[in-house]
Design an enzyme around this catalytic site. Sequence first.
Site, PDB file in Angstrom:
ATOM      1  N   ARG A 167      73.671  69.909  62.015  1.00  0.00           N
ATOM      2  CA  ARG A 167      73.345  68.890  63.023  1.00  0.00           C
ATOM      3  C   ARG A 167      72.705  67.641  62.400  1.00  0.00           C
ATOM      4  O   ARG A 167      71.850  67.004  63.007  1.00  0.00           O
ATOM      5  CB  ARG A 167      72.392  69.445  64.092  1.00  0.00           C
ATOM      6  CG  ARG A 167      72.932  70.611  64.900  1.00  0.00           C
ATOM      7  CD  ARG A 167      74.120  70.192  65.741  1.00  0.00           C
ATOM      8  NE  ARG A 167      74.451  71.192  66.743  1.00  0.00           N
ATOM      9  CZ  ARG A 167      75.270  72.221  66.541  1.00  0.00           C
ATOM     10  NH1 ARG A 167      75.851  72.380  65.355  1.00  0.00           N
ATOM     11  NH2 ARG A 167      75.533  73.072  67.511  1.00  0.00           N
ATOM     12  N   SER A 240      73.175  72.491  73.742  1.00  0.00           N
ATOM     13  CA  SER A 240      71.990  73.172  73.196  1.00  0.00           C
ATOM     14  C   SER A 240      70.829  72.193  73.190  1.00  0.00           C
ATOM     15  O   SER A 240      70.952  71.101  72.641  1.00  0.00           O
ATOM     16  CB  SER A 240      72.234  73.605  71.753  1.00  0.00           C
ATOM     17  OG  SER A 240      73.263  74.546  71.704  1.00  0.00           O
ATOM     18  N   GLU A 344      67.110  69.514  69.734  1.00  0.00           N
ATOM     19  CA  GLU A 344      68.269  68.882  69.106  1.00  0.00           C
ATOM     20  C   GLU A 344      68.563  67.579  69.873  1.00  0.00           C
ATOM     21  O   GLU A 344      69.033  66.603  69.298  1.00  0.00           O
ATOM     22  CB  GLU A 344      69.462  69.842  69.230  1.00  0.00           C
ATOM     23  CG  GLU A 344      70.707  69.337  68.552  1.00  0.00           C
ATOM     24  CD  GLU A 344      71.979  70.063  68.997  1.00  0.00           C
ATOM     25  OE1 GLU A 344      71.946  71.283  69.148  1.00  0.00           O
ATOM     26  OE2 GLU A 344      72.982  69.378  69.176  1.00  0.00           O
TER      27      GLU A 344
END
Length: 348
Positions: A167, A240, A344
């Site tokens: 990520r 997420s 995130e």
Amino acid sequence: MITVLENIDLRPYNTMRVGAKAAMWIEFDSLEDAPAAIETAKMATPSGKYMIMGGGSNILFCNDYSGAIVHPAVIGWEAKALGNGKMEITAGAGVEFDNLIASTCRSGLWGLENLSLIPGSVGGAAVQNAGAYGVETGDYISEIRAWDIEAEKFVVIKKESLDYGYRTSLFKKAENAGKYIVLEVSFILSAESCPKLDYGPLKDLESDSVKITPDLVRQKIVDIRNSKLPKVSDTGSAGSFFKNPVLEKGSWAEFISVMTANGIEPDSVPHFVLPDGSVKIPAAWLIDKCGWKGKTLGNAAVWSHQPLIIVNATGKASGSDIVALEKAIVEDVRSRFGITLVPEVVHV
Ligand code: EPU
């Protein structure tokens, strides 16, 4: 063409469907317009503050935004045969990632099928290195065309320099904040069969006797995602909400002793040992163990089929409603497991 709008409601532009206002919205649809769009953004508000936003699928507006939002709406893609069954696909940053994936799968090209149904734009996926089911966007990117805002020139950044990780990418590094605007992304895909079926439920495909095609894998991924994740068209979410935490070797040993003290059998803790010996633990499991699955706090809720996802349960959640739930989860996981979850989703 550059379009400038004032005082806009951001609800349609963020998948969390949080209501917030932006003082200015600046959209451009061709590469050449990027420099002028940035210059317009710098002058648009008294503060000169601006940010770049793609599909709004990984962002939480905690407040109204007093600056300008620059939205690259460069769409369309083209394909170039490279020989040996390889194809280079170059797509505008504003292309909806899943539209591109549907098309490459239909054409029998391998590479992006596991990323099916990830919401957001090609540019956003390339910046965040969006990933799912054993594949990350960066795995198939060969180069990115961007406007270097500081140096005031168009640049082509090759894969080796993109610094892809879990990520993260070159664009996410603190020292590069505000340096680039991604305009076009090139992927190298292959007509030769190369399915990635390591993720549990995908293994079933291997035992079926039908010929595996990119479209077949895509369909399976679509079914898995539809069974676990909220549809952004029905329920606001940003995928997420937290990253999966990674513990260094020493912290893992400590974590295991906390587990034992909590009466949790260490063997029952799902975890993945990474090549450097550190250990990744699913945040979903930690949140689940703290009893948050399906729980509601005000207008926000934890998704009942995948607790890593926070949803706008009533459609009326504000950024603060979401943050209140986020904080409650982080606090609970920290006091029970000694692990601090990191979001995130980018907070603005
Ligand atoms: N789990 C539970 N309870 C649940 C669900 C999951 O304990 O209700 C545990 C299980 O042990 C399960 C593990 O969590 O094995 C992992 O769950 P899952 O396979 O669904 O994946 P994840 O780690 O929670 C990551 C990505 C997702 C991606 C999936 C599939 C991150 C932050 N998230 O989730 O990405 O779709 O893997 O590859 O890495 C996104 O980034 O927006 C996103 C949805």
